[in-house]
Design a protein around this motif. Structure first.
Motif, PDB file in Angstrom:
ATOM      1  N   CYS A 149       0.862  -1.183   0.000  1.00  0.00           N
ATOM      2  CA  CYS A 149       0.000   0.000   0.000  1.00  0.00           C
ATOM      3  C   CYS A 149       0.899   1.234   0.000  1.00  0.00           C
ATOM      4  N   LEU A 150       0.748   2.066  -1.029  1.00  0.00           N
ATOM      5  CA  LEU A 150       1.568   3.271  -1.183  1.00  0.00           C
ATOM      6  C   LEU A 150       0.681   4.501  -1.106  1.00  0.00           C
ATOM      7  N   ALA A 151       1.038   5.420  -0.203  1.00  0.00           N
ATOM      8  CA  ALA A 151       0.401   6.737  -0.128  1.00  0.00           C
ATOM      9  C   ALA A 151       1.459   7.771  -0.490  1.00  0.00           C
ATOM     10  N   THR A 152       1.183   8.600  -1.489  1.00  0.00           N
ATOM     11  CA  THR A 152       2.186   9.562  -1.941  1.00  0.00           C
ATOM     12  C   THR A 152       1.530  10.885  -2.306  1.00  0.00           C
ATOM     13  N   LEU A 169      -1.289   5.198   8.141  1.00  0.00           N
ATOM     14  CA  LEU A 169      -1.517   4.173   7.123  1.00  0.00           C
ATOM     15  C   LEU A 169      -1.502   2.807   7.810  1.00  0.00           C
ATOM     16  N   THR A 170      -2.614   2.072   7.688  1.00  0.00           N
ATOM     17  CA  THR A 170      -2.760   0.796   8.396  1.00  0.00           C
ATOM     18  C   THR A 170      -3.232  -0.281   7.432  1.00  0.00           C
ATOM     19  N   SER A 197      -6.031   1.257   4.954  1.00  0.00           N
ATOM     20  CA  SER A 197      -6.795   2.353   5.552  1.00  0.00           C
ATOM     21  C   SER A 197      -5.879   3.554   5.782  1.00  0.00           C
ATOM     22  N   VAL A 198      -6.331   4.738   5.339  1.00  0.00           N
ATOM     23  CA  VAL A 198      -5.507   5.949   5.425  1.00  0.00           C
ATOM     24  C   VAL A 198      -6.319   7.082   6.042  1.00  0.00           C
ATOM     25  N   GLY A 200       8.660  -1.782   5.684  1.00  0.00           N
ATOM     26  CA  GLY A 200       8.477  -0.394   5.247  1.00  0.00           C
ATOM     27  C   GLY A 200       7.883   0.442   6.364  1.00  0.00           C
ATOM     28  N   GLY A 201       7.127   1.462   5.973  1.00  0.00           N
ATOM     29  CA  GLY A 201       6.516   2.353   6.951  1.00  0.00           C
ATOM     30  C   GLY A 201       7.311   3.617   7.206  1.00  0.00           C
TER      31      GLY A 201
END
Length: 227
Positions: A92-95, A104-105, A150-151, A120-121
């Motif tokens: 899961c990538l949030a950018t 981010l979970t 989930s973000v 990561g994380g």
């Protein structure tokens, strides 16, 4: 203020005959010293307080746009075949988000995945001043669980949940793709080898034909000389 302070103080001067120096002693009580300290404090406190407040206001005004800046994260939740592990890597990538704080979970069947299973994380900067974060999880090819990314972020009105669209056929597709690639390369190299061999045989044939023609011409010339 300083002259008034000196006049109100008892000043003693003592001469040292050995080295010719003077020792000056000021005899002043705390009651006499306190008003002068208060005056000094009030004078400089008022001055620096105003300077600090004005400087802070200018700084906040200059940085107001950046301080109030908010950018929503772009979320990608994907799976990728892991040939070494024999299963999948779910990431899961949030950018592209700002400010930097984000939650981010990863969930498995609506339960948070244990931290020791996640890689990561780390929060990393992007070139445009925004940030990114990635969390990954290794799972088996036979895994049937439901996975959700989930973000939560200041730029989002509500929590953003994205379910993984699981594709169990991806490892097989990956193997087929690899086999087809190898076969294509073998076909290309085989065709190149066949063309090279054909050119070599053709060159040898032309050379042999030329040699035969030369021999025949020499024989005819010899017979002509004899007659």
């Amino acid at each position: 203020m300083y002259n008034s302070f000196i006049r109100q103080s008892a000043l003693f001067r003592q001469h040292n005959q050995n080295d010719g120096t003077y020792t000056v002693t000021v005899n002043i009580t705390q009651e006499k010293l306190k008003p002068h300290l208060e005056e000094f404090k009030q004078k400089y406190e008022n001055f620096f307080y105003k300077v600090c407040i004005d400087t802070l206001k200018k700084y906040l005004k200059k940085r107001q746009n950046e301080i109030n800046r908010k950018k929503k994260p772009k979320i990608k939740f994907v799976q990728k075949a892991n040939t070494d592990f024999g299963g999948f890597r779910v990431s899961c990538l949030a950018t592209g988000f700002y400010p930097r704080h984000i939650n981010l979970t990863l969930f498995r069947d609506e339960q948070p995945v244990a931290d020791h299973e996640i890689t990561g994380g780390d929060l990393l900067p992007n070139d445009d001043g925004t940030y990114q974060m990635r969390k990954s999880l290794e799972i088996s090819a036979a895994d049937k669980h439901k996975y959700t990314c989930s973000v939560t972020h200041l730029s989002l009105d509500n929590k953003l949940d994205i379910d993984l669209e699981f594709d169990h056929g991806e490892p097989f597709k990956s193997v087929i793709s690899s086999v087809l690639t190898v076969l294509a390369l073998m076909l290309v190299f085989g065709a190149a080898a066949a063309i090279t061999a054909w050119k070599r045989r053709r060159a040898d044939s032309i050379k042999n034909s030329y040699s035969s023609a030369s021999t025949s011409a020499e024989s005819v010339a010899t017979k002509s000389d004899l007659t």
